[in-house]
Design an enzyme around this catalytic site. Structure first.
Site, mmCIF file in Angstrom:
data_model
loop_
_atom_site.group_PDB
_atom_site.id
_atom_site.type_symbol
_atom_site.label_atom_id
_atom_site.label_comp_id
_atom_site.label_asym_id
_atom_site.label_seq_id
_atom_site.Cartn_x
_atom_site.Cartn_y
_atom_site.Cartn_z
ATOM 1 N N SER A 39 0.835 -1.193 0.000
ATOM 2 C CA SER A 39 0.000 0.000 0.000
ATOM 3 C C SER A 39 0.880 1.258 0.000
ATOM 4 O O SER A 39 1.703 1.430 -0.898
ATOM 5 C CB SER A 39 -0.955 -0.042 1.192
ATOM 6 O OG SER A 39 -1.985 0.902 1.059
ATOM 7 N N ASP A 164 -5.889 -3.069 -2.718
ATOM 8 C CA ASP A 164 -4.857 -2.841 -1.708
ATOM 9 C C ASP A 164 -4.188 -4.134 -1.242
ATOM 10 O O ASP A 164 -4.852 -5.080 -0.813
ATOM 11 C CB ASP A 164 -5.525 -2.158 -0.506
ATOM 12 C CG ASP A 164 -4.529 -1.526 0.449
ATOM 13 O OD1 ASP A 164 -3.543 -2.185 0.799
ATOM 14 O OD2 ASP A 164 -4.761 -0.367 0.844
#
Length: 288
Positions: A39, A164
């Site tokens: 991320s 993500d």
């Protein structure tokens, strides 16, 4: 370059702590041979490989409203994204805060491995992606790794939808243990002793409704807190045994969507000075 692995947790704007840590390391010309980013950690990872001190900080702490990456309500409804991902992963690296892809490539050619963690929405599993030749694809991978569920749209890479990386592998310590390097450094963005709370039934229902076409991804999302806490338990065990080196914030963390530049700057400085204070300990661990 030091033969060791560095794992970078995400956390959206909490990643500014990590950028402070890495900026200090880069100022000391300290580069580890394998970096794994999740991320916001993926964005930190590529800027570490491109040796661009201050770039991630500048991308996260933007005082010029013209380049603000937080969408207002109207833009959110139109783009289906709380964040202006085109700004962050297109305009920033190409125009506003240029990404040095040439230096990134050179680092990889010299032996650095730079992995970005993504979540495959079809399988629900983590994928550890590497791209050193195609700049556009590298940006898509970073974008996918940073695309928070419900807040950002999926990202298509090679015909596969991704979200993500933190959903499937928030802190890829097990992945790092399976690599060739014995020495592992982990940069966390949560305070000591933190544990993620179980997902509420209401939130689980929302995920099922939003991602009903991707049942494996939904399973991963719902189990995330359990897997995340297991990773933290393993990290704490390995840290206690002296097998890994861990750095985590010692002050209250910022929210993952913090917009106050002063608050973000303080958190960045905390990461920078914490690494500075612990640099000799790190070098001893790495036997440098």
């Amino acid at each position: 370059m030091i033969n060791a692995t560095i794992v970078l947790e995400g956390g959206a704007t909490r990643g500014v702590f990590t950028s402070g840590v890495l900026d200090y390391l880069m100022e000391q010309d300290t580069y580890l041979s394998h970096v794994i980013g999740v991320s916001a950690g993926a964005c930190n990872a590529v800027d570490y490989a491109s040796k661009q001190i201050g770039r991630t900080r500048n991308c996260m702490i933007v005082e010029d409203k013209e380049y603000n990456y937080h969408n207002n309500l109207r833009d959110f409804m139109r783009e289906k994204s709380l964040l202006d991902m085109d700004m962050v992963f297109d305009k920033y690296p190409r125009e506003i805060f240029p990404f040095d892809f040439e230096t990134f490539q050179k680092s990889c050619e010299q032996g650095m491995v730079c992995e970005q963690v993504t979540t495959n929405c079809i399988t629900g599993k983590a994928e550890y992606m590497i791209e050193t030749q195609d700049f556009d694809r590298l940006l898509r991978i970073c974008r996918a790794s940073s695309s928070m569920p419900l807040l950002c749209p999926m990202v298509n890479i090679d015909g596969v939808p991704y979200l993500d990386g933190g959903l499937a592998d928030s802190i890829p310590i097990r992945h790092a243990l399976h690599q060739k390097n014995e020495k592992i450094v982990v940069i966390l963005t949560r305070n000591p002793g933190y544990r993620k709370k179980s997902m509420t039934k209401g939130m689980a229902k929302l995920y099922r409704r939003a991602y009903g076409k991707y049942p494996e991804a939904v399973k991963t999302m719902i189990r995330r807190n359990y897997m995340y806490n297991k990773e933290l338990e393993l990290i704490e065990k390995l840290e206690h045994e002296g097998r890994i080196f861990v750095l985590r914030p010692l002050v209250p963390t910022v929210s993952r969507l913090e917009q106050d530049c002063d608050v973000l700057r303080e958190f960045y400085e905390h990461g920078y000075h914490l690494m500075k204070r612990n640099y000799e300990n790190l070098m001893r661990y790495l036997e440098i």
